[in-house]
Scaffold this motif. Structure first.
Motif, short mmCIF file in Angstrom:
data_model
loop_
_atom_site.label_atom_id
_atom_site.label_comp_id
_atom_site.label_asym_id
_atom_site.label_seq_id
_atom_site.Cartn_x
_atom_site.Cartn_y
_atom_site.Cartn_z
N MET A 41 4.27 6.36 -0.31
CA MET A 41 4.44 4.91 -0.29
C MET A 41 4.50 4.33 -1.70
N GLU A 42 3.67 4.83 -2.60
CA GLU A 42 3.71 4.38 -3.97
C GLU A 42 5.08 4.66 -4.60
N HIS A 43 5.63 5.82 -4.30
CA HIS A 43 6.94 6.17 -4.84
C HIS A 43 8.00 5.21 -4.29
N ALA A 44 7.89 4.87 -3.02
CA ALA A 44 8.86 3.94 -2.41
C ALA A 44 8.79 2.57 -3.08
N PHE A 45 7.60 2.09 -3.33
CA PHE A 45 7.46 0.78 -3.96
C PHE A 45 7.99 0.80 -5.40
N GLU A 46 7.70 1.85 -6.13
CA GLU A 46 8.21 1.94 -7.50
C GLU A 46 9.74 1.99 -7.51
N LEU A 47 10.31 2.70 -6.54
CA LEU A 47 11.76 2.78 -6.45
C LEU A 47 12.36 1.42 -6.12
N ALA A 48 11.69 0.68 -5.24
CA ALA A 48 12.19 -0.64 -4.84
C ALA A 48 12.25 -1.61 -6.02
N LYS A 49 11.38 -1.42 -7.00
CA LYS A 49 11.36 -2.32 -8.17
C LYS A 49 12.66 -2.26 -8.95
#
Length: 352
Positions: free
Chosen positions: A167-175
């Protein structure tokens, strides 16, 4: 001079056909870059290796692959030679597990020149972040009894660490994209693991308040992938849900032959692995018509990972211009050979 050392594993079927073409393109990228080079070490691991040696890779195979900066994989599997559960668990899944490749990233977008089966794809551009190490694909469970009383138990395993990491990786990617993350869940039907998944998602979202979020049940989400894929930016999903969604993503692009993926190790202990989504396609082996785009787009993701985003963007943009001008293999309605598509791509890259 920046050197990237690749462990090249063409594997089986069309993997042995598309990987050499992708390496030609990478060499062209290095030539254009001037300050970049690739060092290849080739490994013949796969089903033919199994028939000769009784294993899908050498005993020290992981150690040898681990000496690279990245693993560049073609395809794994040939059921006419080796049962799938042996070939996959002996090579692809073995690398994923032993190298702790706990994140799988798979983009899907309207690809210029390739017709989507959707009537109106509306320029969708999304990426699925899949938890790649546990979930529904854990090996915990077993079979017992025989005959009518036989039972099979498959235990899903969800750890807070791995779930949160995805989930952290997904949020960082979304940025770096459109600032939106959708969670794939099924907490209305799966009693323990999915409510846990939802809780971790909410906790993670609170740390990223600038990112919009949504949580959607997997059945509705799969349907909306087909009816309104343009609604999605980054989707984070468990191992099984991510696997299913990304195959749908490949289908709505027009062919699984163009879909790429990256398997990432986030602790730095082992090299990542880059592979196209497609399988070994034994029905078209030797015909020279395998679509190279999946392997080439995978090479683009490899370039991005190694800090060569400008060259990665150049590669993807040039690929789309090639396909837009009708250089298409039969799986996407064209009549070009694998080599013809690749050579046209190389020609246009050199024009830059």
């Amino acid at each position: 001079m920046k050197k990237i050392k690749l462990a090249v594993v063409p594997g089986d079927g069309i993997g042995t056909e598309v990987v050499p073409h992708a390496l030609k393109v990478l060499d062209t990228i290095a030539e254009l870059h001037g300050g970049l080079s690739f060092e290849y070490e080739h490994f013949d691991y796969g089903c033919d290796y199994y028939l000769e040696h009784g294993a899908m890779m050498a005993e020290d195979g992981l150690e040898r692959l681990g000496q690279s900066d990245s693993v560049f994989l073609g395809a794994v599997g040939d059921i006419s030679k080796v049962p799938d559960h042996i070939s996959l668990w002996g090579l692809l899944l073995k690398i994923r597990r032993e190298f702790e490749l706990e994140i799988n990233v798979r983009p899907a977008k309207v690809f210029e020149g390739i017709r989507s089966p959707l009537l109106n794809p509306k320029d969708f551009d999304l990426v699925v972040v899949r938890e790649n190490s546990e979930g529904e694909y854990s090996s915990v469970g077993g079979r017992m009894y025989q005959g009518e009383n036989e039972i099979a138990i498959q235990n899903n395993v969800f750890s807070r660490r791995a779930t949160k990491q995805a989930m952290e990786h997904a949020f960082e990617l979304a940025k770096s994209r459109r600032q939106h993350v959708t969670s794939a869940t099924k907490s209305n039907g799966i009693f323990h693991s999915m409510p846990f998944w939802d809780e971790v998602f909410k906790e993670t979202a609170q740390k990223h308040r600038g990112i919009e979020t949504a949580s959607q049940h997997i059945d509705a989400l799969a349907a909306t992938f087909v009816t309104h894929p343009e609604r999605y930016d980054v989707i984070v999903a468990s191992n099984l849900f991510g696997d299913v969604l990304t195959d749908i993503g490949a289908a709505i692009m027009g062919s699984i032959g163009i879909a790429p993926s990256a398997n990432l190790n986030l602790n730095g202990k082992h090299p990542p692995m880059f592979e196209p989504v497609h399988g070994s396609a034994p029905d078209i082996v030797g015909k020279g018509i395998a679509n190279p785009i999946g392997q080439l787009w995978t090479a683009k993701m490899l370039l991005d990972h190694h800090g060569e985003g400008e060259m990665g963007t150049l590669l993807l943009d040039t690929m789309e211009r090639v396909t837009a001008d009708g250089f298409l293999t039969p799986d996407v309605g064209g009549d070009k050979k694998t080599g013809e598509v690749t050579e046209e791509l190389i020609r246009r890259l050199r024009e830059k």
